[in-house]
Design an enzyme around this catalytic site. Structure first.
Site, mmCIF file in Angstrom:
data_model
loop_
_atom_site.group_PDB
_atom_site.id
_atom_site.type_symbol
_atom_site.label_atom_id
_atom_site.label_comp_id
_atom_site.label_asym_id
_atom_site.label_seq_id
_atom_site.Cartn_x
_atom_site.Cartn_y
_atom_site.Cartn_z
ATOM 1 N N LYS A 62 64.394 66.475 28.602
ATOM 2 C CA LYS A 62 65.882 66.697 28.538
ATOM 3 C C LYS A 62 66.828 67.438 28.947
ATOM 4 O O LYS A 62 68.029 67.582 29.820
ATOM 5 C CB LYS A 62 66.074 67.604 26.679
ATOM 6 C CG LYS A 62 65.780 65.737 25.958
ATOM 7 C CD LYS A 62 66.879 65.415 25.725
ATOM 8 C CE LYS A 62 66.134 64.688 24.250
ATOM 9 N NZ LYS A 62 67.247 63.784 24.379
ATOM 10 N N SER A 313 56.756 62.909 27.476
ATOM 11 C CA SER A 313 58.065 63.768 27.137
ATOM 12 C C SER A 313 58.117 65.061 26.674
ATOM 13 O O SER A 313 59.498 65.672 27.064
ATOM 14 C CB SER A 313 58.607 62.499 26.521
ATOM 15 O OG SER A 313 58.565 63.168 24.344
#
Length: 327
Positions: A62, A313
């Site tokens: 992110k 991720s």
């Protein structure tokens, strides 16, 4: 697919945007490691490359999109500050990127977000506004705060600058290991999946891109198959980063255009893969972070005799609450 993905396309995000984000993020985002495992290669009969975004700043991919978005704000927008909504990883990313760029940041977070993510977000200097996800709309609350305080909203996934930033993960992976036959990417709101698919289809045109969701939060898979945007309300999955209600206005058409297929994995498959990566690969990964790997290691996606990229991720696990993964 037969389209030439290097051509100019009608979408708000192109490969040129991913390239620009890569240059913009140099010296700010980490170039994360790519790990391999002999055990995984033998089990899958393929050569598998894990792009480990759990080693990214703030512990997830992110940061790429958040920093890319904030760096493109006007001076007035930077001075006034930004607001976002997130269950944790985008919150931390915005908080740190804002701190590095001296931009005031406010984050709307569900009260039940992992404590480790709340604490990290505060630690990076952001102001947190908690809400009850069963009673309030995070989008409505964020819009209200933005209006009242004249803040710029930076969405967690449905933003062209964010999508381009996330795509740099796949661009880095392919630059390091070469062309791929298959790329597996987790999917919540579709920002990472969209950005990585754009990069993969340009740099490795024959690469098949598959997005992976929890079975209990399968709105993107249903949207992909019906070609109509589907939603899900507060899904009960340990993969908290995939609890988004739907793909976005930007990410939905990008997924339809660039992604080859969608897959889903069970809660047991998510847990088993997370424990495998903890125990055998010696890396800390969170439930959402292993969605792509779970599809491969559980056999949901078959990829024999292939070069496979897997985006890991994130790794923001609250160790104090790890017992809940065994329930």
């Amino acid at each position: 697919m037969t389209a030439n993905f290097a051509d100019k396309n009608p979408f708000p995000v192109s490969f040129a945007d991913v390239e620009a984000a890569t240059k913009r993020l140099q010296g700010k985002a980490f170039k994360t490691p790519v790990l391999t495992s002999q055990t995984v290669n033998k089990q899958t009969h393929s050569q598998v490359f894990f792009k480990c975004e759990n080693f990214q700043r703030t512990g997830s991919f992110k940061f790429r999109g958040a920093c890319n978005a904030l760096m493109q704000l006007s001076e007035t927008e930077k001075l006034n500050g930004v607001v976002t909504f997130s269950s944790g990883n985008h919150a931390q990313a915005i908080a740190l990127a804002a701190q590095l760029l001296s931009i005031p940041a406010t984050v709307v977070m569900p009260a039940d977000a992992p404590k480790v993510k709340q604490e990290a977000t505060r630690g990076y200097g952001a102001e947190i506004v908690l809400y009850d996800r069963t009673r309030n709309s995070r989008e409505d609350l964020t819009a209200q705060i933005a209006r009242e305080q004249h803040l710029t909203i930076i969405p967690p996934y449905d933003d062209a600058r964010v999508i381009a930033g996330q795509g740099t993960a796949a661009m880095e992976l392919i630059a390091e290991v070469g062309e791929l036959d298959l790329l597996l990417v987790c999917c919540g709101g579709g920002g990472l999946l969209s950005g990585c698919a754009i990069a993969a289809k340009t740099l490795s045109p024959q690469c098949k891109v598959i997005g992976v969701e929890p079975e209990q939060a399968d709105d993107a898979a249903r949207s992909f198959r019906t070609k109509t945007l589907q939603t899900v309300s507060n899904p009960d999955t340990i993969a908290d980063g995939a609890r988004t209600p739907s793909l976005g206005k930007l990410t939905f058409p990008l997924v339809l255009h660039y992604v080859d297929d969608m897959a889903t994995v069970s809660e047991a498959q998510i847990r088993n893969t997370m424990f495998f990566m903890w125990e055998r690969m010696k890396i800390v990964v969170e439930p959402t972070g292993v969605l792509a790997a779970a599809a491969l290691l559980s056999g949901v996606v078959k990829a024999e005799n292939s070069r496979v990229g897997v985006i890991v991720s994130g790794g923001n696990v609250d160790i104090r609450e790890v017992d809940r993964f065994f329930s």
